[in-house]
Design a protein around this motif. Structure first.
Motif, PDB file in Angstrom:
ATOM      1  N   VAL A 140       0.850  -0.978  -0.395  1.00  0.00           N
ATOM      2  CA  VAL A 140      -0.010  -0.085   0.049  1.00  0.00           C
ATOM      3  C   VAL A 140       0.946   1.185  -0.037  1.00  0.00           C
ATOM      4  N   TRP A 141       0.838   2.135  -0.992  1.00  0.00           N
ATOM      5  CA  TRP A 141       1.543   3.364  -1.081  1.00  0.00           C
ATOM      6  C   TRP A 141       0.602   4.529  -1.386  1.00  0.00           C
ATOM      7  N   CYS A 194       1.330   8.374  -2.618  1.00  0.00           N
ATOM      8  CA  CYS A 194       2.063   9.222  -3.519  1.00  0.00           C
ATOM      9  C   CYS A 194       1.507  10.463  -4.146  1.00  0.00           C
ATOM     10  N   LYS A 195       2.260  11.344  -4.619  1.00  0.00           N
ATOM     11  CA  LYS A 195       1.668  12.631  -5.029  1.00  0.00           C
ATOM     12  C   LYS A 195       1.348  12.074  -6.676  1.00  0.00           C
ATOM     13  N   VAL A 196       0.269  12.718  -7.121  1.00  0.00           N
ATOM     14  CA  VAL A 196      -0.292  12.441  -8.444  1.00  0.00           C
ATOM     15  C   VAL A 196       1.008  13.225  -9.369  1.00  0.00           C
ATOM     16  N   ASN A 197       1.328  12.577 -10.340  1.00  0.00           N
ATOM     17  CA  ASN A 197       1.998  13.148 -11.274  1.00  0.00           C
ATOM     18  C   ASN A 197       1.214  12.931 -12.792  1.00  0.00           C
ATOM     19  N   PRO A 198       0.833  14.090 -13.280  1.00  0.00           N
ATOM     20  CA  PRO A 198      -0.062  13.648 -14.694  1.00  0.00           C
ATOM     21  C   PRO A 198       0.653  12.901 -15.601  1.00  0.00           C
ATOM     22  N   ALA A 199       1.881  12.804 -15.783  1.00  0.00           N
ATOM     23  CA  ALA A 199       2.511  12.060 -16.676  1.00  0.00           C
ATOM     24  C   ALA A 199       2.269  10.744 -16.681  1.00  0.00           C
ATOM     25  N   TRP A 200       2.556  10.341 -15.354  1.00  0.00           N
ATOM     26  CA  TRP A 200       1.964   8.624 -15.216  1.00  0.00           C
ATOM     27  C   TRP A 200       0.570   8.200 -14.595  1.00  0.00           C
ATOM     28  N   GLU A 201      -0.400   9.118 -14.752  1.00  0.00           N
ATOM     29  CA  GLU A 201      -1.340   8.816 -14.069  1.00  0.00           C
ATOM     30  C   GLU A 201      -2.128   7.903 -14.834  1.00  0.00           C
ATOM     31  N   THR A 202      -2.330   7.964 -16.203  1.00  0.00           N
ATOM     32  CA  THR A 202      -2.877   6.701 -16.965  1.00  0.00           C
ATOM     33  C   THR A 202      -2.488   5.599 -16.514  1.00  0.00           C
ATOM     34  N   GLN A 203      -1.169   5.489 -16.490  1.00  0.00           N
ATOM     35  CA  GLN A 203      -0.398   4.124 -16.306  1.00  0.00           C
ATOM     36  C   GLN A 203      -0.748   3.648 -14.879  1.00  0.00           C
ATOM     37  N   ILE A 204      -0.721   4.675 -13.897  1.00  0.00           N
ATOM     38  CA  ILE A 204      -0.862   4.140 -12.379  1.00  0.00           C
ATOM     39  C   ILE A 204      -2.479   3.748 -12.349  1.00  0.00           C
ATOM     40  N   LEU A 205      -3.237   4.163 -13.121  1.00  0.00           N
ATOM     41  CA  LEU A 205      -4.662   3.900 -12.855  1.00  0.00           C
ATOM     42  C   LEU A 205      -4.924   2.511 -13.607  1.00  0.00           C
ATOM     43  N   GLN A 262       4.778  -3.297  -6.824  1.00  0.00           N
ATOM     44  CA  GLN A 262       5.922  -1.961  -7.033  1.00  0.00           C
ATOM     45  C   GLN A 262       5.578  -0.766  -6.549  1.00  0.00           C
ATOM     46  N   ARG A 263       6.693  -0.279  -6.061  1.00  0.00           N
ATOM     47  CA  ARG A 263       6.609   1.312  -5.438  1.00  0.00           C
ATOM     48  C   ARG A 263       6.430   2.313  -6.927  1.00  0.00           C
ATOM     49  N   PRO A 264       5.210   2.919  -6.971  1.00  0.00           N
ATOM     50  CA  PRO A 264       4.816   3.445  -8.140  1.00  0.00           C
ATOM     51  C   PRO A 264       5.647   4.762  -8.530  1.00  0.00           C
TER      52      PRO A 264
END
Ligand SMILES: Nc1ncnc2c1ncn2[C@@H]1O[C@H](COP(=O)(O)OP(=O)(O)OP(=O)(O)O)[C@@H](O)[C@H]1O
Ligand SMILES: [Mg+2]
Length: 288
Positions: free
Chosen positions: A224-225, A227-238, A261-263
């Motif tokens: 469970v992590w 983290c701050k949202v970074n728009p560059a990888w937002e779709t990937q993280i979702l 993995q650590r996002p």
């Protein structure tokens, strides 16, 4: 004392509501957690003998669910409970006591105590028609306790209770679970997180996971992590992570996610909670 549920199945036309569920329960509090339609009510109705399983068996010690001795040990608050609006709380309790075959004098003493325990003292002469949702729910809990049941089944007992009442309710359930089997269903994680000795996670008619809180959290511990949202990888993280929470902070949006993995480099590993597990399993489904 042991409640034994062996390969119990119930199907409604094409829908298998409960699918070969087996469980063994000893005195303690069992929290049945699942999204809408998971099969909680169907399972509880079979435990209470109001619905017959298509197959499988249910027994309490040496008595089958069909036997009178089993029924005598049972207290039940159904999800949709039929109250009689023109009855006063007191008359309703006396009526329920009569149905359970409790003698009048014994019933009076018991009802006095129970109404006190559920905080309805002073409202016993009021008609149920004027009760709030929470008051009705508390009356429902009181009637389930009339025969001092060894097996207490509560289907969404906290629906309609306000936060203060929820706390009182939890304390009451903890006490009751010391010497009897208490099974309660909910889709509200916080209702059972701290009082259930065992949590049963139900999905699509089966028990996905069961165990104490630390036991069932084990598989996601360390995953469970925040983290701050970074728009560059937002779709990937979702795509790759189960997002369990998103909150807006002063420095932007924060995500709480579950994944191997650590996002991101600045992601912080946090302690897993039941809500994380629940949302991980019930991504995109109903519930709170
Ligand atoms: N009498 C019935 N006839 C037909 N289908 C039913 C019946 N009772 C339940 N079902 C179906 O069985 C499934 C499980 O329903 P159930 O009421 O047991 O779920 P639940 O976990 O209690 O949901 P909720 O959180 O909404 O109370 C659902 O798909 C429901 O539509
Ligand atoms: Mg239900």
């Amino acid at each position: 004392m042991e409640l034994k549920i062996s390969r119990v199945t119930k199907q409604f036309s094409a829908k298998i509501a409960v699918d070969k569920v087996s469980l063994q329960m000893q005195p303690g509090v069992y929290g049945l957690l699942g999204a809408n339609g998971a099969g909680k009510t169907t399972l509880l109705r079979m435990i209470c003998g109001v619905l017959s399983p298509d197959s499988g068996e249910i027994s309490l010690d040496r008595f089958s669910v069909k036997e009178e001795e089993y029924r005598n040990c049972l207290g039940y608050l159904p999800q949709e409970f039929g109250y009689y609006p023109n009855f006063t709380a007191w008359d309703f309790m006396m009526y329920m006591a009569a149905l359970k075959g409790i003698p009048r004098n014994k019933a009076k003493v018991r009802i006095e105590k129970l109404l006190e325990a559920v905080n309805l003292k002073g409202s016993e002469k009021k008609k149920i028609a004027v009760f709030s949702g929470g008051m009705k729910q508390r009356l429902g809990i009181a009637q389930a306790l009339l025969n001092n049941p060894k097996l207490l089944v509560l289907d969404e007992p906290t629906a309609g209770l306000d936060p203060k009442e929820r706390v009182k309710f939890r304390n009451m359930i903890s006490r009751l679970g010391q010497d009897r089997i208490v099974i309660l269903s909910t889709h509200i994680v916080s209702d059972i997180e701290y009082i259930a000795d065992e949590i049963l996670l139900m999905k699509e008619g089966t028990i996905l996971q069961k165990g104490s809180l630390p036991d069932i959290l084990e598989p996601i511990q360390g995953k469970v992590w925040e983290c701050k949202v970074n728009p560059a990888w937002e779709t990937q993280i979702l795509e790759q992570y189960a997002v369990v929470n998103m909150r807006e902070g002063a420095e932007g949006a924060f995500l709480r996610v579950v994944g191997e993995q650590r996002p991101s480099a600045d992601a912080v590993s946090v302690e897993a909670a039941l809500e994380d597990l629940y949302l991980y399993y019930f991504k995109g489904e109903g519930g709170e």
